[in-house]
Design an enzyme around this catalytic site. Structure first.
Site, PDB file in Angstrom:
ATOM      1  N   LYS A   1       0.774  -1.206  -0.138  1.00 40.70           N
ATOM      2  CA  LYS A   1       0.036  -0.113  -0.159  1.00 40.70           C
ATOM      3  C   LYS A   1       0.687   1.155  -0.157  1.00 40.70           C
ATOM      4  O   LYS A   1       1.398   1.510   0.876  1.00 40.70           O
ATOM      5  CB  LYS A   1      -0.746  -0.042   1.215  1.00 40.70           C
ATOM      6  CG  LYS A   1      -1.913   1.140   0.995  1.00 40.70           C
ATOM      7  CD  LYS A   1      -2.629   1.657   2.331  1.00 40.70           C
ATOM      8  CE  LYS A   1      -2.022   2.820   2.824  1.00 40.70           C
ATOM      9  NZ  LYS A   1      -1.980   4.155   1.903  1.00 40.70           N
TER      10      LYS A   1
ATOM     11  N   GLY B   1       7.098   4.984   7.881  1.00 42.98           N
ATOM     12  CA  GLY B   1       6.336   6.198   8.165  1.00 42.98           C
ATOM     13  C   GLY B   1       6.521   6.832   9.534  1.00 42.98           C
ATOM     14  O   GLY B   1       7.463   6.584  10.169  1.00 42.98           O
TER      15      GLY B   1
ATOM     16  N   VAL C   1       5.913   8.154  13.600  1.00 41.78           N
ATOM     17  CA  VAL C   1       5.800   7.532  14.939  1.00 41.78           C
ATOM     18  C   VAL C   1       4.238   7.417  15.229  1.00 41.78           C
ATOM     19  O   VAL C   1       3.973   6.164  16.018  1.00 41.78           O
ATOM     20  CB  VAL C   1       6.546   8.391  15.991  1.00 41.78           C
ATOM     21  CG1 VAL C   1       6.304   7.888  17.105  1.00 41.78           C
ATOM     22  CG2 VAL C   1       8.102   8.410  15.573  1.00 41.78           C
TER      23      VAL C   1
ATOM     24  N   THR D   1       1.833   6.995  13.674  1.00 41.12           N
ATOM     25  CA  THR D   1       1.106   5.795  12.678  1.00 41.12           C
ATOM     26  C   THR D   1       1.672   4.636  13.207  1.00 41.12           C
ATOM     27  O   THR D   1       1.027   3.402  13.380  1.00 41.12           O
ATOM     28  CB  THR D   1       1.376   5.986  11.297  1.00 41.12           C
ATOM     29  OG1 THR D   1       1.157   7.422  10.862  1.00 41.12           O
ATOM     30  CG2 THR D   1       0.341   4.997  10.444  1.00 41.12           C
ATOM     31  N   GLY D   2       3.027   4.462  13.469  1.00 43.23           N
ATOM     32  CA  GLY D   2       3.676   3.296  14.150  1.00 43.23           C
ATOM     33  C   GLY D   2       2.991   2.832  15.411  1.00 43.23           C
ATOM     34  O   GLY D   2       2.771   1.678  15.204  1.00 43.23           O
TER      35      GLY D   2
ATOM     36  N   GLU E   1       9.936   1.371  10.548  1.00 44.11           N
ATOM     37  CA  GLU E   1      11.186   2.239  10.061  1.00 44.11           C
ATOM     38  C   GLU E   1      10.314   3.503  10.202  1.00 44.11           C
ATOM     39  O   GLU E   1       9.548   3.997   9.469  1.00 44.11           O
ATOM     40  CB  GLU E   1      11.413   1.859   8.548  1.00 44.11           C
ATOM     41  CG  GLU E   1      12.477   0.817   8.413  1.00 44.11           C
ATOM     42  CD  GLU E   1      13.706   0.901   8.788  1.00 44.11           C
ATOM     43  OE1 GLU E   1      14.268   2.248   9.164  1.00 44.11           O
ATOM     44  OE2 GLU E   1      14.395   0.069   9.115  1.00 44.11           O
TER      45      GLU E   1
ATOM     46  N   CYS F   1      14.058  10.796   6.516  1.00 41.57           N
ATOM     47  CA  CYS F   1      14.137  10.179   7.622  1.00 41.57           C
ATOM     48  C   CYS F   1      15.366  10.524   8.243  1.00 41.57           C
ATOM     49  O   CYS F   1      15.755  10.909   9.441  1.00 41.57           O
ATOM     50  CB  CYS F   1      13.672   8.880   7.984  1.00 41.57           C
ATOM     51  SG  CYS F   1      14.459   7.622   6.797  1.00 41.57           S
TER      52      CYS F   1
ATOM     53  N   GLU G   1      10.015  16.112  14.832  1.00 39.97           N
ATOM     54  CA  GLU G   1      10.506  16.014  13.232  1.00 39.97           C
ATOM     55  C   GLU G   1       9.590  16.875  12.735  1.00 39.97           C
ATOM     56  O   GLU G   1       8.192  16.721  12.454  1.00 39.97           O
ATOM     57  CB  GLU G   1      10.258  14.506  13.135  1.00 39.97           C
ATOM     58  CG  GLU G   1      11.021  14.130  11.571  1.00 39.97           C
ATOM     59  CD  GLU G   1      10.489  12.804  11.056  1.00 39.97           C
ATOM     60  OE1 GLU G   1       9.247  12.370  11.230  1.00 39.97           O
ATOM     61  OE2 GLU G   1      11.486  12.000  10.512  1.00 39.97           O
TER      62      GLU G   1
END
Ligand code: NAP
Length: 497
Positions: A190, A242, A244, A246-247, A262, A298, A399
């Site tokens: 995706k 993606g 943090v 969303t992680g 990642e 990143c 970030e």
């Protein structure tokens, strides 16, 4: 210069035709979303629509997972060398279309054309690399009490869900499917909602090279399409690149699955007084990735800790280098820097610039939309550098993922190293010194998964594990570790009787 199409519209027509009208690629077929809904992908240089692609939902994801599950046994049964031959052929085709992918990504992501051509080749290179590494998937033999044979096999998971961010579309679409496919898994990919086009076009080459169902490409938004992939009961391995937040969400939604992440970075570049100021200034500007991705990488060294004795000379050099960076339309091969991905992200980056001014940092260059009228409607931001940044300021902690670099000065090494590590992230760190003992000592002190001495995190090598400490992620990529992470261990006991 080999520009693939004279007009953007010719390229879009070509890609639209190859993808059967911008459809998703599921089970070797081009399909619309079951709901019939579509969403628009915009050109960040103009904020005008580029193409409409299917808005996949949980039902579409389920179809993709089921065909990937069906395709798994025969793909997994191939000898790893046979998979390697197929994937190298796929890589060759990607390289043949590198200029086309590069131009499509320049339009869709806003990253400069040449950098995106290089990204397409990088993705193809990872397919070659992991194909060559395949035979390193080995097991162990283990001594057994009382005789017999005990050994391990490293087996594929089945269907892998691969979720991508917007910043390096074709490089990630091609490169991040390499390790799971070589290891014998099938993949549901995706891409990000903002940059789906090159991933869909990649489906055309997959159609020519891969058995149906081995690679499936679904488009849609994260909360529906991405989340459905994460939650799907037949997907036991999720790999995510993606942000943090969303992680965190993915970890919550995944349940009992193997997940690699990642995530973001707020990477320090430390300058000791013995470093060559000209060299380090050049590396700092290059490593901030103003030129490849508008700072949307990143690994960008967005926090620079310069020793106070060199601050004046260093800033002078940085300003003169940043002044040379040409902002412009990303499809023009003569420019260095395009727009950031969306209007929303533009506003977010601009709000960081405002917060830095309010908190007392000194804007030494950039900080605004370029004055060129041709760029008026796009999400362009000049390369921006702040000095007098203090530890704890918002721009120093969070970030930004844009073209904004913070410079802090230091004179007490212990305090500086404390500040270097006092962030939630731990992706890359860069140390500039000619003192070997210091380089080794400080490399051990920095909390980061990828450390450069006299270099910058923009430079990576195949084979060198890449990934983060702390909130920058879980797992390592670009290396044998990545390949192995797409396998699970089976232990087999045999009695000789
Ligand atoms: P993002 O907003 O986290 O989105 C990444 C992907 O996750 C997109 O495909 C997104 O879908 C999807 N997604 C969103 N919500 C989801 C959910 N609930 N479940 C499943 N998937 C979901 O990140 P981004 O803005 O695209 O990328 C920027 C971030 O990526 C930065 O933090 C950057 O540091 C990080 N990054 C890290 C690395 C690394 O190697 N460490 C490399 C590149 C980028 P939609 O966009 O379609 O909604």
């Amino acid at each position: 210069m080999n520009l693939p199409f004279e007009q953007a519209s010719d390229l879009l027509n070509f890609a639209q035709e190859k993808t059967d009208g911008w459809k998703m690629f599921i089970g070797g077929k081009w399909v619309d979303s079951t709901s019939g809904k579509r969403f628009v992908s915009y050109d960040p240089s103009t904020n005008q629509p580029l193409a409409e692609v299917p808005e996949g939902n949980a039902e579409d994801v389920s179809k993709a997972v089921e065909v990937a599950k069906d395709a798994f046994p025969s793909w997994n049964k191939l000898h790893i060398d046979e998979r390697g031959v197929i994937l190298r052929r796929f890589a060759d085709k990607i390289r043949n279309w590198a200029e086309t992918f590069g131009m499509l990504d320049a339009l869709d992501s806003g990253n400069p054309y040449e950098a995106m051509v290089a990204d397409a080749k990088k993705g193809a290179g990872l397919l070659d690399f992991f194909s060559g590494l395949g035979m390193e998937i080995k097991g162990q033999t283990i001594q057994t009490p009382g005789g017999g044979l005990n050994y391990t096999r490293m087996e594929a998971f089945g269907v892998v869900g691969r979720i991508l961010p917007f910043n390096h579309p074709i490089s990630f679409a091609a490169g991040k499917i390499a390790a799971p496919l070589v290891a014998g898994n099938t993949v549901v990919l995706k891409p990000a909602e903002q940059t789906p086009l090159s991933a869909l076009l990649l489906g055309k080459l997959a159609e020519e090279c891969l058995p149906p169902g081995v690679l499936n490409i679904v488009t849609g938004d994260g909360p529906n399409c991405g989340s459905a992939l994460v939650r799907h009961p037949h997907v036991y391995r999720i790999a995510f690149t993606g942000g943090v937040e969303t992680g965190r969400r993915i970890i919550q939604d995944a349940g009992i699955k193997t997940v690699s992440l990642e995530l973001g970075g707020k990477n320090p570049l430390i300058i000791y007084p013995d470093a060559d100021v000209k060299k380090v200034a050049a590396a700092t500007v290059a490593g901030m990735n103003f030129s490849r991705s508008q700072g949307q990488s990143c690994g960008s060294n967005s926090r620079v800790f310069v020793h106070e004795t060199q601050k004046g000379e260093f800033l002078k050099e940085v300003i003169s280098l940043v002044k040379k960076i040409k902002c412009g339309m990303p499809t023009n091969p003569m420019i260095d820097m395009g727009p950031v991905i969306s209007k929303e992200h533009y506003n977010r980056v601009m709000s960081y610039i405002e917060s830095a001014k309010e908190e007392g940092a000194e804007l030494i260059i950039g900080g605004r939309h370029p004055l060129n009228p041709e760029l008026e409607d796009g999400n362009f931001i000049e390369p921006t550098v702040f000095s007098e940044v203090k530890h704890g300021m918002k721009i120093e902690q969070e970030e930004i993922f844009g073209p904004v670099m913070s410079v802090l000065s230091w004179n007490d090494e212990e305090k500086m190293l404390y500040e270097v590590n006092d962030v939630e992230y731990g992706l890359c760190a860069n140390i500039w010194t000619n003192d070997v003992s210091r380089a080794l000592r400080v490399s051990e002190r920095v909390e980061a998964g990828y450390v450069w001495v006299n270099g910058h995190g923009g430079k990576r090598f195949k084979g060198a594990p890449f990934g983060g400490y702390k909130n920058s992620g879980i797992g390592r990529e670009h290396s044998l570790d990545e390949l192995i992470s797409y396998t699970q261990i089976k232990n087999i006991n045999i009695r000789y009787e």
